[in-house]
Enzyme design. Structure first.
Site, PDB file in Angstrom:
ATOM      1  N   HIS A 123      -7.917   7.671  -1.712  1.00  0.00           N
ATOM      2  CA  HIS A 123      -6.990   7.047  -0.765  1.00  0.00           C
ATOM      3  C   HIS A 123      -5.610   6.860  -1.389  1.00  0.00           C
ATOM      4  O   HIS A 123      -4.721   7.664  -1.171  1.00  0.00           O
ATOM      5  CB  HIS A 123      -7.590   5.715  -0.280  1.00  0.00           C
ATOM      6  CG  HIS A 123      -6.845   5.089   0.850  1.00  0.00           C
ATOM      7  ND1 HIS A 123      -7.332   3.992   1.541  1.00  0.00           N
ATOM      8  CD2 HIS A 123      -5.651   5.377   1.417  1.00  0.00           C
ATOM      9  CE1 HIS A 123      -6.469   3.656   2.480  1.00  0.00           C
ATOM     10  NE2 HIS A 123      -5.439   4.475   2.415  1.00  0.00           N
TER      11      HIS A 123
ATOM     12  N   TYR B 115       8.525 -12.674 -22.377  1.00  0.00           N
ATOM     13  CA  TYR B 115       9.543 -11.687 -22.053  1.00  0.00           C
ATOM     14  C   TYR B 115      10.423 -12.123 -20.886  1.00  0.00           C
ATOM     15  O   TYR B 115       9.972 -12.799 -19.966  1.00  0.00           O
ATOM     16  CB  TYR B 115       8.859 -10.354 -21.696  1.00  0.00           C
ATOM     17  CG  TYR B 115       9.786  -9.315 -21.140  1.00  0.00           C
ATOM     18  CD1 TYR B 115      10.545  -8.514 -21.972  1.00  0.00           C
ATOM     19  CD2 TYR B 115       9.898  -9.152 -19.772  1.00  0.00           C
ATOM     20  CE1 TYR B 115      11.395  -7.560 -21.459  1.00  0.00           C
ATOM     21  CE2 TYR B 115      10.751  -8.200 -19.241  1.00  0.00           C
ATOM     22  CZ  TYR B 115      11.493  -7.407 -20.086  1.00  0.00           C
ATOM     23  OH  TYR B 115      12.342  -6.473 -19.563  1.00  0.00           O
TER      24      TYR B 115
ATOM     25  N   HIS C 256       0.746   5.808  -0.885  1.00  0.00           N
ATOM     26  CA  HIS C 256       0.011   7.012  -1.262  1.00  0.00           C
ATOM     27  C   HIS C 256       0.838   7.781  -2.292  1.00  0.00           C
ATOM     28  O   HIS C 256       0.915   9.005  -2.240  1.00  0.00           O
ATOM     29  CB  HIS C 256      -0.252   7.906  -0.046  1.00  0.00           C
ATOM     30  CG  HIS C 256      -1.014   7.240   1.048  1.00  0.00           C
ATOM     31  ND1 HIS C 256      -0.911   7.623   2.364  1.00  0.00           N
ATOM     32  CD2 HIS C 256      -1.895   6.211   1.032  1.00  0.00           C
ATOM     33  CE1 HIS C 256      -1.699   6.871   3.114  1.00  0.00           C
ATOM     34  NE2 HIS C 256      -2.296   6.000   2.321  1.00  0.00           N
TER      35      HIS C 256
ATOM     36  N   HIS D  60       0.847  -1.195   0.000  1.00  0.00           N
ATOM     37  CA  HIS D  60       0.000   0.000   0.000  1.00  0.00           C
ATOM     38  C   HIS D  60       0.878   1.239   0.000  1.00  0.00           C
ATOM     39  O   HIS D  60       1.834   1.325   0.772  1.00  0.00           O
ATOM     40  CB  HIS D  60      -0.909   0.021   1.229  1.00  0.00           C
ATOM     41  CG  HIS D  60      -1.691   1.280   1.378  1.00  0.00           C
ATOM     42  ND1 HIS D  60      -2.387   1.849   0.327  1.00  0.00           N
ATOM     43  CD2 HIS D  60      -1.882   2.105   2.440  1.00  0.00           C
ATOM     44  CE1 HIS D  60      -2.986   2.950   0.743  1.00  0.00           C
ATOM     45  NE2 HIS D  60      -2.683   3.136   2.025  1.00  0.00           N
TER      46      HIS D  60
ATOM     47  N   ASP E 210       1.772  -4.162 -20.977  1.00  0.00           N
ATOM     48  CA  ASP E 210       2.644  -5.231 -20.484  1.00  0.00           C
ATOM     49  C   ASP E 210       2.320  -5.617 -19.046  1.00  0.00           C
ATOM     50  O   ASP E 210       2.113  -6.791 -18.719  1.00  0.00           O
ATOM     51  CB  ASP E 210       4.106  -4.782 -20.520  1.00  0.00           C
ATOM     52  CG  ASP E 210       4.687  -4.657 -21.917  1.00  0.00           C
ATOM     53  OD1 ASP E 210       4.062  -5.154 -22.874  1.00  0.00           O
ATOM     54  OD2 ASP E 210       5.761  -4.049 -22.042  1.00  0.00           O
TER      55      ASP E 210
END
Length: 242
Positions: free
Chosen positions: A176, A230, A113, A111, A136
């Protein structure tokens, strides 16, 4: 959380070595969030599922990135209850735990910001797939999840509901920030890094003028190539998008 399910009293002996390795990996990966300028102060977190156990390793709450160590990482069960560690776990622990309970293929959650991605989240607008690097990595737009307050399961539910059946490993939670997932914690960090990178580039492109969409069939071909062809064989040094 389920009140009738007790957290394990301790990390099982069979998992002690794996937990020690994950403590070190999760601690080290937080430095990557700083390196790529995805976090400010103590915001943001990385977690990793403990394979074969209903456990995860996650950052402690409100601790400076400079002070994070393998020993300061917290082990919780998949309902967010502390199993091992002297500090309180991240305030986003419930969201991470919900993802692990409902997406068994996920081994890592991140997580942040990060500035540009959070700006798209503030507008509740998906980042459109107008770059081959997006095709991709994300297989299409980076989607927006619903607004939810921190605590218990609402954020985790929004992450799961948005990403289930979606090729993107990242979601912009409205108002958020970014949550990203991966087969392990390193893959989830990579998704967070790439999410911010393309969010910045697409923002700059829109400042200059209208963006040009990529044909969906070409997105499918680019995604299939990058995910299946790839790079180097497993265990080889990872390359960039060249």
């Amino acid at each position: 959380m389920s009140a009738d399910v007790s957290a394990p009293a301790a990390v099982p002996a069979r998992a002690a070595g794996t937990v020690a390795t994950l403590r070190r990996q999760v601690s080290d990966l937080h430095a990557e969030l700083v390196r790529y300028q995805l976090v400010a102060w103590t915001a943001g977190n990385v977690s990793a599922r403990v394979p074969g156990e209903d456990l995860m390793v996650i950052k402690p709450s409100g601790v400076s990135y400079d002070d994070l160590t393998p020993e300061s990482m917290i082990v919780t069960d998949l309902h967010g209850r502390v199993v091992e560690g002297d500090l309180s776990p991240s305030s986003d622990t419930a969201a991470h735990a919900y993802v692990y309970r409902h997406m068994p293929e996920v081994g890592g959650v991140v997580h942040t910001h990060s500035t540009y991605a959070a700006a798209w989240a503030a507008r509740a607008e998906p980042v459109p797939c107008v770059l081959t690097a997006m095709a991709d990595e994300f297989g299409g737009d980076i989607p927006v999840g619903p607004f939810a307050l921190i605590g218990d399961d609402p954020i985790g539910r929004g992450i799961v509901d948005t990403l289930t059946g979606h090729r993107s490993p990242a979601v912009l939670m409205q108002n958020h920030g970014v949550f990203s997932i991966g087969a392990d914690a390193r893959a989830a960090v990579k998704a967070a890094v790439m999410c911010e990178d393309v969010a910045r580039t697409v923002h700059l492109a829109r400042v200059l003028g209208p963006t040009v969409p990529i044909d969906p069939a070409d997105i499918d071909r680019l995604y299939a190539r990058y995910q299946n062809v790839y790079g180097q064989p497993a265990g080889s040094h990872e390359e960039d998008h060249a």
